[in-house]
Design an enzyme around this catalytic site. Sequence first.
Site, short mmCIF file in Angstrom:
data_model
loop_
_atom_site.label_atom_id
_atom_site.label_comp_id
_atom_site.label_asym_id
_atom_site.label_seq_id
_atom_site.Cartn_x
_atom_site.Cartn_y
_atom_site.Cartn_z
N HIS A 140 0.83 -1.21 0.00
CA HIS A 140 0.00 0.00 0.00
C HIS A 140 0.86 1.26 0.00
O HIS A 140 0.38 2.34 0.33
CB HIS A 140 -0.96 0.01 1.20
CG HIS A 140 -1.70 -1.27 1.38
ND1 HIS A 140 -1.28 -2.26 2.26
CD2 HIS A 140 -2.81 -1.76 0.77
CE1 HIS A 140 -2.10 -3.30 2.19
NE2 HIS A 140 -3.03 -3.02 1.30
S1 FES Z 1 1.66 -0.45 3.32
FE1 FES Z 1 0.11 -1.85 3.76
S2 FES Z 1 1.12 -3.63 4.39
FE2 FES Z 1 2.70 -2.20 3.99
#
Ligand code: FES
Length: 175
Positions: A140
């Site tokens: 993410h």
């Molecule tokens: S940014 Fe979501 S698991 Fe690493």
Amino acid sequence: MTTETSAEPTRRDFLYIATGAVAAVGAAAAVWPFIAQMNPDASTIAAGAPIEVDLTPIAEGQDIKVFWRGQPIFVMNRTQKQVDEARAVKLSALPDPQTDEERTKAGHEKWLVVVGICTHLGCIPIAHEGLFDGFFCPCHGSQYDSSGRIRQGPAPLNLPVPPYQFVSDTKIQIG
Ligand code: FES
């Protein structure tokens, strides 16, 4: 007419050699369990036994990943530039304020040891990636700096520093 030279083993020599070989194998077999039991087995390591990591193969600017308690641990040999950048960051710029000094060992500033699990949802970040010359989590988009501190993205906390100590200038014990 046949002659017997002393260089040729006689039947008696053979028996001596064979007996000696059996004794040596027997001694090694008797000692082996004692040597083997001094090393923790895989289940003991998985349960949290300390592990030692030799730092000598890790070149400056490189890192390795080892496993402790089933977790990936990054051991990074930071460049002076990475150390300087990590130490120049103001605490007010950090979502989870911690100095680089708090996250490393005095006298061994170039070594960073962190748990390689993103504090967002648990993906494994990629070292030497991202905007801060540290770690990038591809799941993410969390960005960690060269001290393993969260700088951008959804992760709320820094990469944890596991318990470890230097047992020599070139070896650490984790756990
Ligand atoms: S940014 Fe979501 S698991 Fe690493």
